[in-house]
Design a protein around this motif. Structure first.
Motif, PDB file in Angstrom:
ATOM      1  N   PHE A  71    -144.340  11.958  57.452  1.00 22.95           N
ATOM      2  CA  PHE A  71    -143.101  11.730  56.643  1.00 22.95           C
ATOM      3  C   PHE A  71    -142.478  10.541  56.889  1.00 22.95           C
ATOM      4  O   PHE A  71    -141.984   9.997  56.083  1.00 22.95           O
ATOM      5  N   LEU A  72    -142.318  10.191  58.271  1.00 19.09           N
ATOM      6  CA  LEU A  72    -141.472   9.077  58.732  1.00 19.09           C
ATOM      7  C   LEU A  72    -142.152   7.610  58.266  1.00 19.09           C
ATOM      8  O   LEU A  72    -141.473   6.944  57.753  1.00 19.09           O
ATOM      9  N   THR A  73    -143.418   7.759  58.170  1.00 19.63           N
ATOM     10  CA  THR A  73    -144.205   6.474  57.707  1.00 19.63           C
ATOM     11  C   THR A  73    -144.080   6.302  56.108  1.00 19.63           C
ATOM     12  O   THR A  73    -143.773   5.439  55.655  1.00 19.63           O
ATOM     13  N   GLU A  74    -144.170   7.437  55.463  1.00 20.58           N
ATOM     14  CA  GLU A  74    -144.199   7.479  54.100  1.00 20.58           C
ATOM     15  C   GLU A  74    -142.613   7.115  53.785  1.00 20.58           C
ATOM     16  O   GLU A  74    -142.312   6.117  52.768  1.00 20.58           O
ATOM     17  N   GLN A  75    -141.575   7.492  54.472  1.00 23.51           N
ATOM     18  CA  GLN A  75    -140.125   7.074  53.986  1.00 23.51           C
ATOM     19  C   GLN A  75    -139.892   5.761  54.577  1.00 23.51           C
ATOM     20  O   GLN A  75    -139.279   5.079  53.940  1.00 23.51           O
ATOM     21  N   MET A  76    -140.301   5.133  55.703  1.00 25.76           N
ATOM     22  CA  MET A  76    -140.089   3.815  55.954  1.00 25.76           C
ATOM     23  C   MET A  76    -140.986   3.052  54.951  1.00 25.76           C
ATOM     24  O   MET A  76    -140.537   1.856  54.673  1.00 25.76           O
ATOM     25  N   VAL A  77    -141.835   3.125  54.628  1.00 26.78           N
ATOM     26  CA  VAL A  77    -142.697   2.266  53.692  1.00 26.78           C
ATOM     27  C   VAL A  77    -141.841   2.299  52.136  1.00 26.78           C
ATOM     28  O   VAL A  77    -141.472   1.243  51.726  1.00 26.78           O
ATOM     29  N   LYS A  78    -141.245   3.197  51.683  1.00 32.50           N
ATOM     30  CA  LYS A  78    -140.649   3.397  50.375  1.00 32.50           C
ATOM     31  C   LYS A  78    -139.235   2.534  50.937  1.00 32.50           C
ATOM     32  O   LYS A  78    -138.773   1.793  50.108  1.00 32.50           O
ATOM     33  N   THR A  79    -138.699   2.655  51.928  1.00 32.20           N
ATOM     34  CA  THR A  79    -137.287   1.961  52.271  1.00 32.20           C
ATOM     35  C   THR A  79    -137.567   0.451  52.349  1.00 32.20           C
ATOM     36  O   THR A  79    -136.628  -0.138  51.899  1.00 32.20           O
ATOM     37  N   GLU A  80    -138.583   0.104  52.939  1.00 37.38           N
ATOM     38  CA  GLU A  80    -138.807  -1.166  53.112  1.00 37.38           C
ATOM     39  C   GLU A  80    -139.604  -2.026  52.256  1.00 37.38           C
ATOM     40  O   GLU A  80    -139.791  -3.086  52.013  1.00 37.38           O
ATOM     41  N   GLY A  81    -140.061  -1.172  51.144  1.00 34.76           N
ATOM     42  CA  GLY A  81    -140.643  -1.905  49.946  1.00 34.76           C
ATOM     43  C   GLY A  81    -141.989  -2.313  50.285  1.00 34.76           C
ATOM     44  O   GLY A  81    -142.423  -3.430  49.881  1.00 34.76           O
ATOM     45  N   VAL A  82    -142.718  -1.721  51.343  1.00 36.89           N
ATOM     46  CA  VAL A  82    -144.207  -2.098  51.435  1.00 36.89           C
ATOM     47  C   VAL A  82    -145.015  -1.284  50.552  1.00 36.89           C
ATOM     48  O   VAL A  82    -145.245  -0.252  50.611  1.00 36.89           O
ATOM     49  N   ASP A  83    -145.720  -2.151  49.630  1.00 40.26           N
ATOM     50  CA  ASP A  83    -146.223  -1.447  48.547  1.00 40.26           C
ATOM     51  C   ASP A  83    -147.371  -2.198  48.134  1.00 40.26           C
ATOM     52  O   ASP A  83    -147.845  -2.945  48.965  1.00 40.26           O
ATOM     53  N   GLU A  84    -148.155  -1.729  47.124  1.00 39.85           N
ATOM     54  CA  GLU A  84    -149.626  -2.335  46.810  1.00 39.85           C
ATOM     55  C   GLU A  84    -149.176  -3.724  46.326  1.00 39.85           C
ATOM     56  O   GLU A  84    -150.256  -4.747  46.482  1.00 39.85           O
ATOM     57  N   ALA A  85    -148.248  -4.024  45.564  1.00 41.16           N
ATOM     58  CA  ALA A  85    -148.064  -5.297  45.349  1.00 41.16           C
ATOM     59  C   ALA A  85    -147.817  -6.343  46.464  1.00 41.16           C
ATOM     60  O   ALA A  85    -148.532  -7.455  46.370  1.00 41.16           O
ATOM     61  N   LEU A  86    -147.484  -6.078  47.598  1.00 41.16           N
ATOM     62  CA  LEU A  86    -147.112  -6.784  48.559  1.00 41.16           C
ATOM     63  C   LEU A  86    -148.823  -7.108  49.273  1.00 41.16           C
ATOM     64  O   LEU A  86    -148.978  -8.025  49.702  1.00 41.16           O
ATOM     65  N   LYS A  87    -149.330  -5.862  49.257  1.00 34.40           N
ATOM     66  CA  LYS A  87    -150.693  -5.991  49.697  1.00 34.40           C
ATOM     67  C   LYS A  87    -151.642  -7.092  48.992  1.00 34.40           C
ATOM     68  O   LYS A  87    -152.244  -7.739  49.446  1.00 34.40           O
TER      69      LYS A  87
END
Length: 116
Positions: A71-87
């Protein structure tokens, strides 16, 4: 409670058989909880061990910790904008940020659930 006894010389010794433990193995958080109880909460550890509830308790803590971590990992990923585009654009930056998120989430999980 019906007990059976075994005769050993002149003595009758009760046949005490513990309840079977769950087959599910303990992973990272379950093992950390067991070690924490053993080293810092000796009374709780002994009580759970005597009643045969230690592994069940550790498995429950393990389940809660893994759910909270997800839950925390998913929430932090969404909040900080770490997505497939950045990858796709900068893999090393994505790896650094994901490792940072995982480390922070794990620290929170250990403090809130495992060592509480």
């Amino acid at each position: 409670m019906k007990l059976t006894y075994e005769k050993c010389g002149d003595y009758l010794i009760p046949n005490l058989i513990p309840d079977p433990e769950p087959e599910e193995p303990l992973t990272k958080y379950g093992l950390k909880r067991r070690n924490y109880l053993k080293e810092h909460r000796r009374g709780v550890y002994s009580g759970l061990l005597m009643t045969g509830e230690l592994k069940v308790h550790c498995l429950e803590i393990q389940r809660q910790a893994e759910e909270r971590m997800d839950f925390l990992t998913e929430q932090m990923v969404k909040t900080e904008g770490v997505d497939e585009a950045l990858k796709a654009s900068d893999q090393m930056k994505w790896v650094r940020r994901m490792n940072n998120i995982i480390a922070r989430a794990e620290e929170i999980v250990l403090i809130e659930i495992v060592y509480n």
